[in-house]
Design a protein around this motif. Structure first.
Motif, PDB file in Angstrom:
ATOM      1  N   GLN A 117      18.921  20.022  18.285  1.00  0.00           N
ATOM      2  CA  GLN A 117      17.802  20.875  18.703  1.00  0.00           C
ATOM      3  C   GLN A 117      16.761  21.010  17.586  1.00  0.00           C
ATOM      4  OE1 GLN A 117      17.904  21.395  21.968  1.00  0.00           O
ATOM      5  NE2 GLN A 117      18.619  23.482  22.209  1.00  0.00           N
ATOM      6  N   ARG A 118      17.237  21.101  16.351  1.00  0.00           N
ATOM      7  CA  ARG A 118      16.352  21.282  15.200  1.00  0.00           C
ATOM      8  C   ARG A 118      15.662  19.972  14.802  1.00  0.00           C
ATOM      9  NH1 ARG A 118      20.061  22.335  11.971  1.00  0.00           N
ATOM     10  NH2 ARG A 118      20.019  20.519  10.651  1.00  0.00           N
ATOM     11  N   VAL A 119      16.379  18.863  14.877  1.00  0.00           N
ATOM     12  CA  VAL A 119      15.883  17.583  14.379  1.00  0.00           C
ATOM     13  C   VAL A 119      15.038  16.835  15.413  1.00  0.00           C
ATOM     14  CG1 VAL A 119      16.604  15.322  13.500  1.00  0.00           C
ATOM     15  CG2 VAL A 119      17.804  17.391  12.760  1.00  0.00           C
ATOM     16  N   ALA A 120      15.337  16.995  16.690  1.00  0.00           N
ATOM     17  CA  ALA A 120      14.663  16.209  17.736  1.00  0.00           C
ATOM     18  C   ALA A 120      13.134  16.278  17.668  1.00  0.00           C
ATOM     19  CB  ALA A 120      15.169  16.620  19.119  1.00  0.00           C
ATOM     20  N   PRO A 121      12.536  17.459  17.481  1.00  0.00           N
ATOM     21  CA  PRO A 121      11.066  17.477  17.423  1.00  0.00           C
ATOM     22  C   PRO A 121      10.491  16.606  16.295  1.00  0.00           C
ATOM     23  CG  PRO A 121      11.905  19.693  17.777  1.00  0.00           C
ATOM     24  CD  PRO A 121      13.098  18.827  17.463  1.00  0.00           C
ATOM     25  N   ASP A 122      11.112  16.628  15.130  1.00  0.00           N
ATOM     26  CA  ASP A 122      10.646  15.796  14.018  1.00  0.00           C
ATOM     27  C   ASP A 122      10.832  14.313  14.327  1.00  0.00           C
ATOM     28  OD1 ASP A 122       9.956  18.041  12.582  1.00  0.00           O
ATOM     29  OD2 ASP A 122      11.712  17.971  11.258  1.00  0.00           O
TER      30      ASP A 122
END
Length: 152
Positions: free
Chosen positions: A111-116
């Protein structure tokens, strides 16, 4: 023995461009994921598990989905277990089978890494092409992917 069918200059340029694209793009995306202590392989596994029912997959299915040997996947899962991202569970229906299961930590990580990661994919690939080029690329590669999947 028949003579080799050497690549024409145009075929050679297309082949070498495809090789360079793949290597350079994977290297760039892998470097960007390292900022999150992940590799491209880690991320691909997290994505597959996060999109699966119950956030779990049989190891054999996960190996097929990520185009890895079962042995290589097993080593990868061991490293990810040590990071707390996944666990293994025995299959109740089949004692020989094992599930890879996304942990809460793994879910939080994706969830935290996907946008980057998506931003990187856009910056280095998607936004460099028109919609027509993306469509043509997908249409050109799909039969090759299907052919190679049949050979596995």
């Amino acid at each position: 023995m028949s003579a080799p069918r050497w690549l024409s200059p145009a075929e050679q340029r297309a082949w070498r461009t495809q090789l360079a694209l793949h290597k350079l793009l994977m290297h760039r995306l892998d470097r960007e994921l390292q900022a999150h202590s992940l590799s491209v392989n880690d991320y691909e596994i997290l994505v597959n598990l996060s999109e699966s029912s119950g956030r779990r997959m049989r190891m054999s299915d996960l190996a097929d989905a990520t185009i890895q040997s079962r042995s290589r996947l097993s080593h990868q899962i061991s490293r990810m277990e040590a990071k707390g991202l996944v666990t293994r569970e025995e299959c109740r229906d089949d004692r020989r089978g094992t599930f890879a299961v996304l942990t809460d930590e793994g879910w939080d990580t994706i969830q935290r890494v996907a946008p980057d990661h998506v931003a990187g994919v856009r910056e280095h690939f998607i936004d460099r092409l028109t919609d027509e080029q993306l469509d043509a690329l997908e249409k050109a590669y799909r039969p090759i992917v299907e052919h190679l999947k049949e050979l596995r």
